[in-house]
Design an enzyme around this catalytic site. Structure first.
Site, PDB file in Angstrom:
ATOM      1  N   SER A  45     -36.257  63.458  78.715  1.00 26.67           N
ATOM      2  CA  SER A  45     -35.392  63.286  77.548  1.00 26.67           C
ATOM      3  C   SER A  45     -33.970  63.704  77.882  1.00 26.67           C
ATOM      4  CB  SER A  45     -35.918  64.144  76.391  1.00 26.67           C
ATOM      5  OG  SER A  45     -35.002  64.172  75.316  1.00 26.67           O
ATOM      6  N   TYR A  63     -39.006  72.053  72.788  1.00 27.63           N
ATOM      7  CA  TYR A  63     -38.955  70.675  73.289  1.00 27.63           C
ATOM      8  C   TYR A  63     -37.900  70.531  74.381  1.00 27.63           C
ATOM      9  CZ  TYR A  63     -38.409  65.620  73.462  1.00 27.63           C
ATOM     10  OH  TYR A  63     -38.324  64.315  73.899  1.00 27.63           O
TER      11      TYR A  63
END
Length: 273
Positions: A161, A175
């Site tokens: 990501s 995350y």
């Protein structure tokens, strides 16, 4: 160096974790449409099986569903055993399964850290480790060039990501930390496994239509798009194309890379800072 031989993945055996929806489904669809045999795993047996039915109708490749909850170590072993019983080689492993969690810094839970670091990092390592015999076999099957280099390495593609590359504005502490760890792990794997004919790369994805992004896109899509120099969110062909390139002869010499598939979002963020 025609297009078919340079970018072809026909006949390759691929495993995409989290392949029943979102980015994983986009990638799996791209491989199936280009003639690969694709195993997909997902926690939901219903979603996994319905996606396989859908992709098998598309062809010309095939899709095999393997329901598995990768939070559980025994489910990792079940997935590995299933693929190993069906195939002698694995050409491409796409580690896509993951989770996110958002909460304020004062109430962010220990459970969030345990869940995300397990699924987003630890299980990627464990699954890769257990599938190394099949990945090594794929490289050996392809053989060597006259100079001793690998003709067609096996591939590990880790779906990361942009939040592992820059600090996100949202409070998604576990995350972003887990994705940064995944990016580093991928480089470590590239260093260790390159000599065995296995590449390892990260696609650092920006915003795509997915369950993980659904709330953000529903409530703030205009704001998200405003931060993208390309003026749109990601489409299925964007991430499928990047995965196919890395898995084809065109991507055979790429390893240890973190490749943003983000419409320029990281560039925009850096410039604005």
């Amino acid at each position: 160096m025609d297009i078919d031989s340079l970018f072809g993945v026909k006949g390759k055996v691929v495993l995409v974790t989290g392949g029943s929806r979102g980015i994983g489904k986009m990638i799996a669809t791209g491989f199936v449409r280009n003639g690969a045999k694709v195993f997909i795993s997902a926690r939901s047996a219903k979603d996994c099986e319905s996606t396989a039915v859908e992709l098998n109708k598309l062809g010309p490749g095939s899709c095999i569903p393997v329901p598995a909850d990768l939070q559980k170590l025994e489910e990792v072993h079940k997935l590995v055993n299933f693929v190993s019983e069906k195939e002698k080689v694995l050409h491409v492993l796409v580690n896509n399964a993951g989770a996110t969690w958002g909460d304020s810094i004062d109430s962010y839970s220990d459970q969030a850290w345990s869940k995300l670091l397990t699924l987003n990092v630890q299980r990627v390592f464990t699954l890769t480790q257990k599938l190394l015999p099949l990945l090594r076999a794929a490289a050996e099957q392809a053989g060597h060039e006259s100079d001793g280099s690998w003709k067609d390495p096996a591939r590990i593609i880790n779906i990361g990501s942009i939040n592992g590359e820059r600090v996100p504005g949202m409070e998604t502490y576990a995350y972003s930390a887990s994705k940064a760890a995944l990016h580093q792990l991928s480089k470590h794997l590239a260093l260790r496994l390159g000599s065995e004919g296995i590449t390892s790369n990260v696609l650092a994805c920006g915003p795509f239509e997915s369950k993980m992004m659904a709330h953000t896109l529903r409530t703030a899509k205009d704001i998200v798009v405003a931060g993208l120099p390309m003026g749109r969110i990601g489409s299925p062909q964007d991430v499928a194309g990047a995965s196919i390139w890395l898995s084809s002869k065109a991507g055979a010499w790429v390893t240890g890379a973190t490749i943003p598939v983000d419409g320029g979002h990281l560039v925009f963020t850096t410039t604005k800072l």
